[in-house]
Scaffold this motif. Structure first.
Motif, PDB file in Angstrom:
ATOM      1  N   VAL A  10       0.822  -1.145   0.168  1.00  0.00           N
ATOM      2  CA  VAL A  10       0.050   0.045  -0.094  1.00  0.00           C
ATOM      3  C   VAL A  10       0.847   1.270   0.145  1.00  0.00           C
ATOM      4  O   VAL A  10       0.320   2.359   0.234  1.00  0.00           O
ATOM      5  CB  VAL A  10      -0.769   0.069   1.173  1.00  0.00           C
ATOM      6  N   CYS A  12       3.306   2.495   2.123  1.00  0.00           N
ATOM      7  CA  CYS A  12       3.246   3.094   3.366  1.00  0.00           C
ATOM      8  C   CYS A  12       4.860   3.732   3.655  1.00  0.00           C
ATOM      9  O   CYS A  12       4.906   4.351   4.470  1.00  0.00           O
ATOM     10  CB  CYS A  12       2.610   2.201   4.331  1.00  0.00           C
ATOM     11  N   ALA A  14       7.192   2.371   4.849  1.00  0.00           N
ATOM     12  CA  ALA A  14       7.727   1.863   6.365  1.00  0.00           C
ATOM     13  C   ALA A  14       9.130   1.235   6.221  1.00  0.00           C
ATOM     14  O   ALA A  14       9.779   1.408   6.863  1.00  0.00           O
ATOM     15  CB  ALA A  14       6.539   1.086   6.973  1.00  0.00           C
ATOM     16  N   ILE A  56       1.100  -5.147   5.887  1.00  0.00           N
ATOM     17  CA  ILE A  56      -0.097  -5.715   4.903  1.00  0.00           C
ATOM     18  C   ILE A  56       0.593  -7.165   4.895  1.00  0.00           C
ATOM     19  O   ILE A  56       1.343  -7.535   4.424  1.00  0.00           O
ATOM     20  CB  ILE A  56       0.410  -4.939   3.657  1.00  0.00           C
ATOM     21  N   ILE A  77      -7.158 -11.224  12.524  1.00  0.00           N
ATOM     22  CA  ILE A  77      -8.562 -11.605  11.804  1.00  0.00           C
ATOM     23  C   ILE A  77      -8.293 -13.138  11.474  1.00  0.00           C
ATOM     24  O   ILE A  77      -7.433 -13.396  10.497  1.00  0.00           O
ATOM     25  CB  ILE A  77      -8.945 -10.644  10.972  1.00  0.00           C
ATOM     26  N   MET A  82     -12.705 -13.059   7.940  1.00  0.00           N
ATOM     27  CA  MET A  82     -12.606 -12.303   7.073  1.00  0.00           C
ATOM     28  C   MET A  82     -13.358 -12.623   5.486  1.00  0.00           C
ATOM     29  O   MET A  82     -14.065 -11.571   5.262  1.00  0.00           O
ATOM     30  CB  MET A  82     -10.992 -12.052   6.269  1.00  0.00           C
ATOM     31  N   ALA A  85     -17.060 -11.842   6.297  1.00  0.00           N
ATOM     32  CA  ALA A  85     -17.299 -10.601   6.103  1.00  0.00           C
ATOM     33  C   ALA A  85     -17.498 -10.109   4.797  1.00  0.00           C
ATOM     34  O   ALA A  85     -18.328  -9.348   4.596  1.00  0.00           O
ATOM     35  CB  ALA A  85     -16.567  -9.815   7.164  1.00  0.00           C
ATOM     36  N   ILE A  89     -20.435  -8.441   2.652  1.00  0.00           N
ATOM     37  CA  ILE A  89     -20.497  -7.182   1.984  1.00  0.00           C
ATOM     38  C   ILE A  89     -20.847  -7.211   0.667  1.00  0.00           C
ATOM     39  O   ILE A  89     -21.603  -6.490  -0.029  1.00  0.00           O
ATOM     40  CB  ILE A  89     -19.160  -6.410   2.171  1.00  0.00           C
TER      41      ILE A  89
ATOM     42  N   ALA B  64       4.187   6.147   6.950  1.00  0.00           N
ATOM     43  CA  ALA B  64       4.550   4.742   7.804  1.00  0.00           C
ATOM     44  C   ALA B  64       4.127   4.885   9.110  1.00  0.00           C
ATOM     45  O   ALA B  64       3.765   6.070   9.703  1.00  0.00           O
ATOM     46  CB  ALA B  64       6.173   4.774   7.600  1.00  0.00           C
ATOM     47  N   CYS B  65       3.689   3.737   9.628  1.00  0.00           N
ATOM     48  CA  CYS B  65       3.437   3.643  11.137  1.00  0.00           C
ATOM     49  C   CYS B  65       4.364   2.407  11.511  1.00  0.00           C
ATOM     50  O   CYS B  65       4.773   1.606  10.896  1.00  0.00           O
ATOM     51  CB  CYS B  65       2.039   3.305  11.164  1.00  0.00           C
ATOM     52  N   GLN B  68       0.335  -1.265  15.204  1.00  0.00           N
ATOM     53  CA  GLN B  68      -0.785  -1.671  14.430  1.00  0.00           C
ATOM     54  C   GLN B  68      -1.842  -1.293  15.689  1.00  0.00           C
ATOM     55  O   GLN B  68      -1.672  -2.189  16.814  1.00  0.00           O
ATOM     56  CB  GLN B  68      -1.001  -3.057  13.961  1.00  0.00           C
ATOM     57  N   HIS B  70      -6.216  -2.005  16.345  1.00  0.00           N
ATOM     58  CA  HIS B  70      -7.167  -3.019  15.947  1.00  0.00           C
ATOM     59  C   HIS B  70      -8.378  -2.246  15.301  1.00  0.00           C
ATOM     60  O   HIS B  70      -9.209  -2.850  14.641  1.00  0.00           O
ATOM     61  CB  HIS B  70      -7.542  -3.820  17.171  1.00  0.00           C
ATOM     62  N   ARG B  74      -4.493  -0.387   7.460  1.00  0.00           N
ATOM     63  CA  ARG B  74      -3.426   0.394   6.962  1.00  0.00           C
ATOM     64  C   ARG B  74      -3.502   0.636   5.458  1.00  0.00           C
ATOM     65  O   ARG B  74      -2.634   1.399   4.802  1.00  0.00           O
ATOM     66  CB  ARG B  74      -2.079  -0.228   7.224  1.00  0.00           C
ATOM     67  N   LYS B  75      -4.522   0.336   4.775  1.00  0.00           N
ATOM     68  CA  LYS B  75      -4.814   0.595   3.519  1.00  0.00           C
ATOM     69  C   LYS B  75      -5.176   2.012   3.330  1.00  0.00           C
ATOM     70  O   LYS B  75      -5.078   2.930   2.314  1.00  0.00           O
ATOM     71  CB  LYS B  75      -5.902  -0.149   3.085  1.00  0.00           C
ATOM     72  N   PRO B 185      -2.236  -5.272  18.241  1.00  0.00           N
ATOM     73  CA  PRO B 185      -1.408  -6.660  17.949  1.00  0.00           C
ATOM     74  C   PRO B 185       0.042  -6.718  18.243  1.00  0.00           C
ATOM     75  O   PRO B 185       0.536  -7.755  18.213  1.00  0.00           O
ATOM     76  CB  PRO B 185      -2.108  -7.254  16.765  1.00  0.00           C
ATOM     77  N   TRP B 186       0.494  -5.643  17.585  1.00  0.00           N
ATOM     78  CA  TRP B 186       1.828  -5.586  17.597  1.00  0.00           C
ATOM     79  C   TRP B 186       2.418  -4.216  17.357  1.00  0.00           C
ATOM     80  O   TRP B 186       1.897  -3.205  17.343  1.00  0.00           O
ATOM     81  CB  TRP B 186       2.517  -6.156  16.342  1.00  0.00           C
ATOM     82  N   ALA B 260     -17.737  -3.578   9.112  1.00  0.00           N
ATOM     83  CA  ALA B 260     -16.897  -4.543   8.644  1.00  0.00           C
ATOM     84  C   ALA B 260     -16.356  -4.182   7.175  1.00  0.00           C
ATOM     85  O   ALA B 260     -15.053  -4.388   6.862  1.00  0.00           O
ATOM     86  CB  ALA B 260     -17.921  -5.617   8.099  1.00  0.00           C
ATOM     87  N   GLU B 261     -16.848  -3.008   6.471  1.00  0.00           N
ATOM     88  CA  GLU B 261     -16.158  -2.584   5.501  1.00  0.00           C
ATOM     89  C   GLU B 261     -14.861  -1.978   5.481  1.00  0.00           C
ATOM     90  O   GLU B 261     -14.096  -1.899   4.604  1.00  0.00           O
ATOM     91  CB  GLU B 261     -17.113  -1.061   4.930  1.00  0.00           C
ATOM     92  N   GLY B 263     -12.558  -3.303   7.026  1.00  0.00           N
ATOM     93  CA  GLY B 263     -11.547  -4.094   7.074  1.00  0.00           C
ATOM     94  C   GLY B 263     -10.705  -4.324   8.247  1.00  0.00           C
ATOM     95  O   GLY B 263      -9.616  -4.956   8.233  1.00  0.00           O
ATOM     96  N   THR B 264     -11.125  -3.385   9.327  1.00  0.00           N
ATOM     97  CA  THR B 264     -10.191  -3.535  10.509  1.00  0.00           C
ATOM     98  C   THR B 264     -10.586  -4.794  11.396  1.00  0.00           C
ATOM     99  O   THR B 264     -11.745  -5.378  11.013  1.00  0.00           O
ATOM    100  CB  THR B 264     -10.607  -2.465  11.337  1.00  0.00           C
ATOM    101  N   PHE B 265      -9.598  -5.102  12.340  1.00  0.00           N
ATOM    102  CA  PHE B 265     -10.158  -6.124  13.132  1.00  0.00           C
ATOM    103  C   PHE B 265     -11.327  -5.958  13.968  1.00  0.00           C
ATOM    104  O   PHE B 265     -12.474  -7.072  13.950  1.00  0.00           O
ATOM    105  CB  PHE B 265      -8.746  -6.390  14.227  1.00  0.00           C
ATOM    106  N   VAL B 268     -14.375  -6.364  11.369  1.00  0.00           N
ATOM    107  CA  VAL B 268     -14.691  -7.577  10.766  1.00  0.00           C
ATOM    108  C   VAL B 268     -15.070  -8.557  12.089  1.00  0.00           C
ATOM    109  O   VAL B 268     -15.955  -9.543  11.739  1.00  0.00           O
ATOM    110  CB  VAL B 268     -13.619  -8.068  10.213  1.00  0.00           C
ATOM    111  N   MET B 269     -14.650  -8.608  13.054  1.00  0.00           N
ATOM    112  CA  MET B 269     -15.059  -9.349  14.397  1.00  0.00           C
ATOM    113  C   MET B 269     -16.319  -8.844  15.060  1.00  0.00           C
ATOM    114  O   MET B 269     -16.483  -9.547  16.140  1.00  0.00           O
ATOM    115  CB  MET B 269     -13.805  -9.360  15.503  1.00  0.00           C
TER     116      MET B 269
END
Ligand code: SF4
Ligand code: SF4
Ligand code: SF4
Lengths: 92, 500
Positions: A10, A12, A14, A56, A77, A82, A85, A89, B64-65, B68, B70, B74-75, B185-186, B260-261, B263-265, B268-269
């Motif tokens: 993407v 980024c 990084a 990613i 996830i 995934m 979901a 959608i 950059a990051c 992460q 939840h 990152r898109k 998560p990390w 959900a759209e 796409g994050t943890f 989606v969860m």
């Protein structure tokens, strides 16, 4: 022996500054690894830096062409969740 | 008695406070030391009053990051600083500096430049500080601010101080690694990806250390937290206590947005976000004597303009290239415009002080409170039509006075263009979304309300009103509350709403 970045990158930025071999650059649609320069960080770091920071899943492949960070490994996830979901959608 | 307008210390809604103990609180800053107050006086994001008059902008230079979250995919851009699912056009530091100088000359109300993403500004220190250096050299009157997750913060405090960055926002969602493991998560630390509670522990320590270092040097720190029901809701009270004790000047609790759209943890969860009432209850619980930033709009990382408005389209790269800017002249113009705004604000304050002397109760004691939504384009007055509003500011009026509850954003304004209103089913859904976001309100006050939405609002138990056009917001809210009381409106039970 070299890693590669595929189109799910993407952009980024990084990974690029972390590479000890200046093997990573933005070219065309996304970042790429120059296979002739990549050392897999051998001698510099215990782990390949690009794959350690990339957020990613699936964007970076090892020399064998396998995702170093497979689906679910970074976001937590479960892949079936995934898929579920995404299907929901799509169905809307 | 002194009426509290826009006051935040609602811990004592019955008594108000005797004049002299809490000072003038029209900007929600009454509790702060003078030096801090002075610093945030013109900051549209931090001063509740100033955001009606001054503009801020963000530039997207930091992609950059190093962690992460939840609630982030990152898109898209950093979800700490913009709404989820937003993608900003990435600028080089050069392009960003050009854009800032162009905006600051076209929009002289501009006072603040922020770097907040699309990733973490301090995970991109070269790009972030190159941008700041350029602005510091060419437009030293512009205040600089940045937002960070805090991981890299201790390493950059020197540079932040050297460039006179006067506001830093740290997003702190927890102080307990076990809670942190459910949010992060990390983290990427010392050249390794570290997962789970171990990673969260590092992040927490770095955030707290960075917070302390900034405060030692007298740099203003705001803390943002994302309210995640069932994960950190109770815990945020402790976060608030700690950051307040250390000296953060503001703690801003924002709702989790999870779909959900995205796409994050969390999306989606199926993790839900907080209801409006859960959010405002938690803000009340954390507030104490500290200012909470209820007017926060969770603006986009590359937003331009007054809060709640985005003029970014006027400043695309090709348009900026074509602009010819005289930095000196632009800075003088800004100084003049700011002086004009200050004179206007002083006049408003003086008027209010005069009025406050004669103020009585807005309604007989014991009258239930009512929430009232207003629409504004800025300037602190009712000057936006109902049909054009993509944002409603909600106030709560009670016999003792009024207080600001928060902004409510809607995806679409009721009318598409100046003269175009949607038809059929589409119109229904747009209006439904608006009605839903105002479900706790008893009235909506706009410059104008069309006939169709008028009857639908009435049907939904929300009294529409267009009679206060161009009046000051607080006068309009007080007036509207009086009207409701006169009409014997049926009060909404604000705590039943909490369950929804
Ligand atoms: S594995 Fe190491 S050397 Fe190879 S591209 Fe990634 S960071 Fe560079
Ligand atoms: S870190 Fe991953 S997503 Fe980011 S630029 Fe590198 S390969 Fe692309
Ligand atoms: S800090 Fe911002 S960009 Fe980084 S993961 Fe968290 S929300 Fe996303």
């Amino acid at each position: 022996m070299a890693l590669s970045i595929i189109e799910s990158c993407v952009n980024c930025y990084a990974c690029e500054p972390l590479c000890p071999s200046q093997a990573i650059s933005l070219s065309g649609q996304h970042f790429l690894i120059d296979g002739t320069k990549c050392t897999e960080c051998d001698g510099d770091y215990a782990d390949p830096q690009c794959a350690e920071i990339c957020p990613i899943e699936g964007a970076i492949l090892n020399a064998a062409g396998e995702a170093i960070n497979p689906l679910g490994s970074l976001t937590g996830i479960p892949p079936f969740k995934m898929a579920q979901a995404m299907a929901e959608i799509q169905a809307r | 008695m002194e009426l509290k307008v826009l006051g935040q210390d609602n811990a004592a809604p019955q008594g108000g406070c005797s004049s002299g103990t809490c000072g003038s609180s029209e900007d929600g800053m009454g509790h702060l030391p003078d030096a801090v107050r002075e610093k945030v006086h013109n900051h549209p994001c931090y001063s509740e009053e100033a955001h009606h008059f001054y503009a801020r902008m963000h530039v997207a230079v930091a992609p950059a990051c190093n962690i992460q979250c939840h609630y982030c995919n990152r898109k898209y851009d950093c979800a700490n600083e913009s709404r989820p699912g937003v993608v900003s056009e990435l600028l080089s530091p050069d392009q960003a500096a050009k854009k800032v100088l162009a905006v600051a000359s076209e929009i002289p109300q501009m006072t603040v430049l922020g770097v907040a993403g699309p990733g973490d500004p301090l995970a991109n220190p070269e790009r972030t500080f190159a941008t700041f250096r350029e602005i510091y050299a060419k437009a030293p009157d512009i205040k600089l601010c940045l937002s960070t997750n805090g991981l890299a913060l201790p390493d950059h405090v020197d540079e932040i101080e050297a460039l006179k960055v006067d506001h830093v926002t740290i997003t702190i969602n927890c102080v307990d690694p076990e809670v942190g493991a459910k949010i992060y998560p990390w983290v990427f630390w010392n050249n390794r990806r570290i997962k789970g509670a171990k990673g969260a522990k590092i992040l927490i320590e770095r955030q707290q250390k960075g917070l302390e270092m900034l405060l030692e040097r007298g740099i203003l720190v705001k803390v943002n937290s994302v309210l995640i029901p069932g994960v950190n809701d109770e815990h945020l009270k402790e976060v608030s206590r700690i950051v307040k004790a250390k000296g953060a000047f503001l703690h801003n609790v924002m709702p989790l947005i999870a779909e959900a759209e995205h796409g994050t943890f969390y999306g989606v969860m199926g993790q839900r976000g907080p209801s409006k009432q859960e959010l405002s209850d938690l803000q009340d619980a954390c507030a104490g004597d500290m200012n909470m930033m209820r007017h926060c709009r969770q603006c986009r990382a590359d937003a331009v303009g007054l809060l709640g408005e985005d003029r970014g389209q006027e400043f695309t790269l090709d348009k900026i290239e074509a602009m010819d800017i005289d930095y000196e002249a632009a800075m003088n113009k800004r100084a003049n415009v700011h002086a004009g705004i200050e004179a206007h604000r002083d006049a408003l304050r003086a008027e209010k002080e005069l009025a406050d002397g004669h103020e009585t109760l807005l309604a007989p004691l014991g009258t239930p409170p009512a929430r009232i939504a207003v629409t504004t384009k800025g300037g602190g007055v009712i000057n936006e039509h109902f049909g054009h509003a993509k944002e409603f500011l909600v106030y709560e009026a009670s016999p003792e006075g009024i207080r600001f509850i928060g902004p409510r954003k809607v995806e679409n304004a009721y009318c598409v263009g100046p003269d175009v209103c949607p038809d059929g089913a589409e119109k229904g859904t747009v209006l439904d979304a608006i009605l839903d976001s105002l479900s706790d309100c008893s009235a909506v006050v706009s410059a104008k309300v069309g006939i169709e939405p008028w009857s639908q609002l009435e049907a939904a138990g929300i009294t529409p009103n267009g009679a206060y056009a161009m009046d000051l917001i607080e006068d309009a809210v007080k007036g509207m509350y009086g009207d409701l009381v006169d009409q014997g409106w049926s009060a909404k039970d604000l705590h039943v709403q909490a369950a929804s």
